[in-house]
Design a protein around this motif. Structure first.
Motif, PDB file in Angstrom:
ATOM      1  N   ILE A 102      -0.637   5.168 -21.258  1.00  0.00           N
ATOM      2  CA  ILE A 102      -0.700   3.935 -20.459  1.00  0.00           C
ATOM      3  C   ILE A 102      -1.451   4.298 -19.180  1.00  0.00           C
ATOM      4  CG2 ILE A 102       0.639   2.217 -19.176  1.00  0.00           C
ATOM      5  CD1 ILE A 102       2.879   2.559 -21.238  1.00  0.00           C
ATOM      6  N   GLU A 103      -2.415   3.470 -18.797  1.00  0.00           N
ATOM      7  CA  GLU A 103      -3.307   3.860 -17.694  1.00  0.00           C
ATOM      8  C   GLU A 103      -2.730   3.559 -16.300  1.00  0.00           C
ATOM      9  OE1 GLU A 103      -5.476   3.346 -21.413  1.00  0.00           O
ATOM     10  OE2 GLU A 103      -4.359   1.855 -20.255  1.00  0.00           O
ATOM     11  N   PHE A 104      -2.033   2.423 -16.162  1.00  0.00           N
ATOM     12  CA  PHE A 104      -1.525   2.029 -14.848  1.00  0.00           C
ATOM     13  C   PHE A 104      -0.064   1.607 -14.938  1.00  0.00           C
ATOM     14  CE2 PHE A 104      -6.060   1.053 -14.696  1.00  0.00           C
ATOM     15  CZ  PHE A 104      -6.451   1.437 -13.420  1.00  0.00           C
ATOM     16  N   THR A 105       0.652   1.769 -13.842  1.00  0.00           N
ATOM     17  CA  THR A 105       1.983   1.179 -13.731  1.00  0.00           C
ATOM     18  C   THR A 105       2.305   0.906 -12.276  1.00  0.00           C
ATOM     19  OG1 THR A 105       4.309   1.353 -14.368  1.00  0.00           O
ATOM     20  CG2 THR A 105       3.286   3.357 -13.544  1.00  0.00           C
ATOM     21  N   ARG A 106       3.249   0.005 -12.090  1.00  0.00           N
ATOM     22  CA  ARG A 106       3.829  -0.232 -10.773  1.00  0.00           C
ATOM     23  C   ARG A 106       5.268   0.253 -10.877  1.00  0.00           C
ATOM     24  NH1 ARG A 106       8.400  -1.332  -9.483  1.00  0.00           N
ATOM     25  NH2 ARG A 106       8.366  -2.713 -11.295  1.00  0.00           N
ATOM     26  N   VAL A 107       5.664   1.125  -9.986  1.00  0.00           N
ATOM     27  CA  VAL A 107       6.982   1.730 -10.078  1.00  0.00           C
ATOM     28  C   VAL A 107       7.609   1.835  -8.688  1.00  0.00           C
ATOM     29  CG1 VAL A 107       6.108   4.079  -9.869  1.00  0.00           C
ATOM     30  CG2 VAL A 107       8.238   3.705 -11.088  1.00  0.00           C
ATOM     31  N   SER A 108       8.933   1.801  -8.631  1.00  0.00           N
ATOM     32  CA  SER A 108       9.615   2.030  -7.354  1.00  0.00           C
ATOM     33  C   SER A 108       9.378   3.471  -6.938  1.00  0.00           C
ATOM     34  CB  SER A 108      11.116   1.785  -7.518  1.00  0.00           C
ATOM     35  OG  SER A 108      11.821   2.273  -6.392  1.00  0.00           O
ATOM     36  N   SER A 109       9.260   3.697  -5.636  1.00  0.00           N
ATOM     37  CA  SER A 109       9.042   5.072  -5.164  1.00  0.00           C
ATOM     38  C   SER A 109      10.288   5.936  -5.340  1.00  0.00           C
ATOM     39  CB  SER A 109       8.607   5.072  -3.693  1.00  0.00           C
ATOM     40  OG  SER A 109       9.580   4.436  -2.891  1.00  0.00           O
ATOM     41  N   PHE A 122      12.282   8.342   1.171  1.00  0.00           N
ATOM     42  CA  PHE A 122      12.590   6.912   1.206  1.00  0.00           C
ATOM     43  C   PHE A 122      14.046   6.622   0.863  1.00  0.00           C
ATOM     44  CE2 PHE A 122       7.925   6.848   0.218  1.00  0.00           C
ATOM     45  CZ  PHE A 122       7.520   6.305   1.428  1.00  0.00           C
ATOM     46  N   SER A 123      14.734   7.595   0.281  1.00  0.00           N
ATOM     47  CA  SER A 123      16.154   7.411  -0.028  1.00  0.00           C
ATOM     48  C   SER A 123      17.041   7.672   1.184  1.00  0.00           C
ATOM     49  CB  SER A 123      16.572   8.356  -1.171  1.00  0.00           C
ATOM     50  OG  SER A 123      15.921   8.011  -2.368  1.00  0.00           O
ATOM     51  N   ILE A 244      26.359  -7.773   3.122  1.00  0.00           N
ATOM     52  CA  ILE A 244      26.187  -7.410   4.533  1.00  0.00           C
ATOM     53  C   ILE A 244      24.801  -6.800   4.717  1.00  0.00           C
ATOM     54  CG2 ILE A 244      27.303  -5.124   4.249  1.00  0.00           C
ATOM     55  CD1 ILE A 244      28.475  -5.733   7.163  1.00  0.00           C
ATOM     56  N   LEU A 245      24.025  -7.349   5.627  1.00  0.00           N
ATOM     57  CA  LEU A 245      22.623  -6.966   5.780  1.00  0.00           C
ATOM     58  C   LEU A 245      22.469  -5.734   6.674  1.00  0.00           C
ATOM     59  CD1 LEU A 245      21.041 -10.529   6.151  1.00  0.00           C
ATOM     60  CD2 LEU A 245      21.404  -9.176   4.072  1.00  0.00           C
ATOM     61  N   ASP A 246      22.848  -4.585   6.116  1.00  0.00           N
ATOM     62  CA  ASP A 246      22.737  -3.344   6.890  1.00  0.00           C
ATOM     63  C   ASP A 246      21.362  -2.688   6.746  1.00  0.00           C
ATOM     64  OD1 ASP A 246      23.627  -2.630   4.101  1.00  0.00           O
ATOM     65  OD2 ASP A 246      23.313  -0.615   4.898  1.00  0.00           O
ATOM     66  N   GLY A 247      20.593  -3.067   5.704  1.00  0.00           N
ATOM     67  CA  GLY A 247      19.222  -2.558   5.521  1.00  0.00           C
ATOM     68  C   GLY A 247      19.142  -1.044   5.520  1.00  0.00           C
ATOM     69  N   HIS A 248      20.023  -0.386   4.758  1.00  0.00           N
ATOM     70  CA  HIS A 248      20.115   1.078   4.829  1.00  0.00           C
ATOM     71  C   HIS A 248      18.902   1.817   4.271  1.00  0.00           C
ATOM     72  CE1 HIS A 248      22.280  -0.328   1.183  1.00  0.00           C
ATOM     73  NE2 HIS A 248      21.632   0.652   0.593  1.00  0.00           N
ATOM     74  N   GLN A 249      18.164   1.179   3.374  1.00  0.00           N
ATOM     75  CA  GLN A 249      16.971   1.833   2.814  1.00  0.00           C
ATOM     76  C   GLN A 249      15.825   0.838   2.693  1.00  0.00           C
ATOM     77  OE1 GLN A 249      18.682   3.126  -0.899  1.00  0.00           O
ATOM     78  NE2 GLN A 249      18.960   5.233  -0.217  1.00  0.00           N
ATOM     79  N   ARG A 250      14.613   1.364   2.877  1.00  0.00           N
ATOM     80  CA  ARG A 250      13.391   0.606   2.604  1.00  0.00           C
ATOM     81  C   ARG A 250      12.575   1.464   1.651  1.00  0.00           C
ATOM     82  NH1 ARG A 250      12.854  -3.662   6.299  1.00  0.00           N
ATOM     83  NH2 ARG A 250      14.448  -3.552   7.942  1.00  0.00           N
ATOM     84  N   VAL A 251      12.635   1.091   0.386  1.00  0.00           N
ATOM     85  CA  VAL A 251      12.031   1.908  -0.674  1.00  0.00           C
ATOM     86  C   VAL A 251      10.812   1.173  -1.230  1.00  0.00           C
ATOM     87  CG1 VAL A 251      12.459   3.105  -2.859  1.00  0.00           C
ATOM     88  CG2 VAL A 251      14.335   2.784  -1.231  1.00  0.00           C
ATOM     89  N   ASP A 329      14.155  19.537   3.995  1.00  0.00           N
ATOM     90  CA  ASP A 329      13.400  19.164   2.792  1.00  0.00           C
ATOM     91  C   ASP A 329      12.290  18.167   3.099  1.00  0.00           C
ATOM     92  OD1 ASP A 329      15.028  20.755   1.197  1.00  0.00           O
ATOM     93  OD2 ASP A 329      16.426  19.121   0.771  1.00  0.00           O
ATOM     94  N   TYR A 330      12.511  17.323   4.114  1.00  0.00           N
ATOM     95  CA  TYR A 330      11.568  16.239   4.394  1.00  0.00           C
ATOM     96  C   TYR A 330      11.058  16.271   5.828  1.00  0.00           C
ATOM     97  CZ  TYR A 330      13.780  14.653   0.106  1.00  0.00           C
ATOM     98  OH  TYR A 330      14.257  14.585  -1.177  1.00  0.00           O
ATOM     99  N   LYS A 331      11.034  17.456   6.419  1.00  0.00           N
ATOM    100  CA  LYS A 331      10.680  17.578   7.832  1.00  0.00           C
ATOM    101  C   LYS A 331       9.327  16.940   8.162  1.00  0.00           C
ATOM    102  CE  LYS A 331      10.308  20.784  11.703  1.00  0.00           C
ATOM    103  NZ  LYS A 331       9.176  20.045  12.276  1.00  0.00           N
ATOM    104  N   GLU A 332       8.311  17.246   7.366  1.00  0.00           N
ATOM    105  CA  GLU A 332       6.967  16.726   7.651  1.00  0.00           C
ATOM    106  C   GLU A 332       6.945  15.200   7.622  1.00  0.00           C
ATOM    107  OE1 GLU A 332       2.376  17.072   5.924  1.00  0.00           O
ATOM    108  OE2 GLU A 332       3.935  18.381   5.124  1.00  0.00           O
ATOM    109  N   ALA A 333       7.565  14.616   6.589  1.00  0.00           N
ATOM    110  CA  ALA A 333       7.600  13.157   6.482  1.00  0.00           C
ATOM    111  C   ALA A 333       8.437  12.534   7.598  1.00  0.00           C
ATOM    112  CB  ALA A 333       8.150  12.747   5.124  1.00  0.00           C
ATOM    113  N   LEU A 334       9.568  13.128   7.911  1.00  0.00           N
ATOM    114  CA  LEU A 334      10.428  12.606   8.981  1.00  0.00           C
ATOM    115  C   LEU A 334       9.727  12.663  10.334  1.00  0.00           C
ATOM    116  CD1 LEU A 334      13.919  14.006   7.902  1.00  0.00           C
ATOM    117  CD2 LEU A 334      13.236  11.604   8.003  1.00  0.00           C
ATOM    118  N   ASP A 335       8.979  13.715  10.571  1.00  0.00           N
ATOM    119  CA  ASP A 335       8.197  13.812  11.818  1.00  0.00           C
ATOM    120  C   ASP A 335       7.161  12.695  11.887  1.00  0.00           C
ATOM    121  OD1 ASP A 335       9.634  15.996  12.617  1.00  0.00           O
ATOM    122  OD2 ASP A 335       8.105  17.487  12.082  1.00  0.00           O
TER     123      ASP A 335
END
Length: 342
Positions: A102-109, A122-123, A244-251, A329-335
């Motif tokens: 399959i050439e393309f897909t849309r997937v959750s990160s 993102f988690s 409850i709209l706590d918005g804990h993740q934006r994935v 584990d995610y230092k670069e991304a968090l920075d």
């Protein structure tokens, strides 16, 4: 013999002159040469898989992407979009994309953390202050680098799509952080999500998405978490009427191409695909904003109790140990996320 040589010479001269004139004409016609090259290039028919229904914002984005590619290649590259998990669920499709079947897909990160570790960031809970903050990061060098990191897994990220913020909803009244204590909460099978729920005082219960409705209905679980459109389209609001709209993740979602398909394409076609993907984002985000508002209105009209969180600090303080546990584990991304906040 002399007459024959003379005739050949004249014909050759005419041919050369004709070629020169044709060349001059092509340069004078804006885009003519490029258009001819595209028309004469290789033709492709690709497939794009999406698990969401045909009217879902990601599929609207998929279709816009396919439309732009078709237009910009004069129909030479055709992308057929298959919504509603027609080609399989996300995990199975990702495997097919890796193989080039399959050439393309849309997937959750979310699941992409298995293929490229950086996507796990993102988690992490409450790392983004708002949708604007998220997109500032996604459109940064760090966000683009994350898309490129999928090449090691035989895929290439083309663009991000929006999926809003995830919040908790329950069969029981839930108006504050304290109300989550002791609740059995369904989560994605993911270590960070399990740690997140534990930090907020709940009991994490991993299970497939398809089992959530019946599990809420029968009391196997008390609560779950997701965005507004999923809460509404899955009918979870019928059996878990408190959100409850706590918005804990934006994935965010990711539009991908198989590395096998990418390698088949010439440089010009790669540029066309990449730009078409980026240009489709505006359409997808607009569709998402509209869909999200409509979903919220529907669940409110159906009697769901929606609670805003006025002060997120207690929630953020509760999950600090989770952030610190995974910071290395995610230092670069968090920075980079912190930099996008400024």
């Amino acid at each position: 013999m002399k007459t024959l040589k003379k005739t050949v010479t004249v014909l050759s001269a005419l041919a050369i002159a004709g070629g020169l004139l044709a060349g001059c004409g092509a340069k004078e016609t804006a885009g003519g040469t490029e258009g001819e090259k595209k028309a004469e290039g290789k033709k492709y028919t690709f497939r794009l898989a999406d698990t969401h229904p045909a009217d879902y914002p990601t599929v609207i984005g998929d279709k816009k992407f396919a439309e732009l590619v078709n237009e910009r290649t004069n129909g030479r590259i055709k992308i057929d979009v298959f919504p509603g998990a027609q080609l399989g669920e996300e995990k199975a499709v990702l495997e097919q994309v890796q193989l080039g079947a399959i050439e393309f897909t849309r997937v959750s990160s979310g699941p992409l953390g298995e293929f490229s570790k950086g996507f796990g960031v993102f988690s992490l809970p409450y790392v983004f202050d708002s949708d604007q903050h998220l997109w500032k990061f996604l459109e940064s060098e760090a966000g683009n680098k994350m898309l490129d990191s999928l090449e090691g897994a035989k895929m290439k990220g083309l663009a991000y799509y929006s999926s809003g913020a995830r919040s908790f909803y329950s069969r029981k009244p839930i108006a504050s952080l304290a109300d989550l204590k002791g609740q059995k909460i369904r989560v994605i099978q993911n270590k960070i999500n399990i740690d997140l729920v534990a930090a907020l005082g709940g009991s994490a219960t991993p299970m497939p998405y398809g089992e959530v409705f019946s599990s809420l209905q029968t009391g196997v679980i008390d609560a779950a978490e997701n965005n507004f459109p999923s809460y509404q389209s899955s009918n979870h609001f019928e059996v878990a009427k408190n959100m409850i709209l706590d918005g804990h993740q934006r994935v965010p979602e990711v539009l991908l191409i198989s590395q096998t398909a990418w390698n088949k394409l010439g440089e010009e076609d790669r540029k066309i695909l990449k730009q078409a993907a980026l240009d489709s984002v505006k359409t997808q985000r607009e569709a998402w904003d509209k869909y999200e508002k409509e979903a919220e209105a529907k669940v409110r009209a159906a009697g769901a109790t929606i609670t805003e969180v006025k002060d997120l600090k207690p929630w953020q303080d509760a999950v600090k140990p989770v952030i610190e546990k995974y910071r290395a584990d995610y230092k670069e991304a968090l920075d980079a996320i912190d930099a996008a906040r400024k």
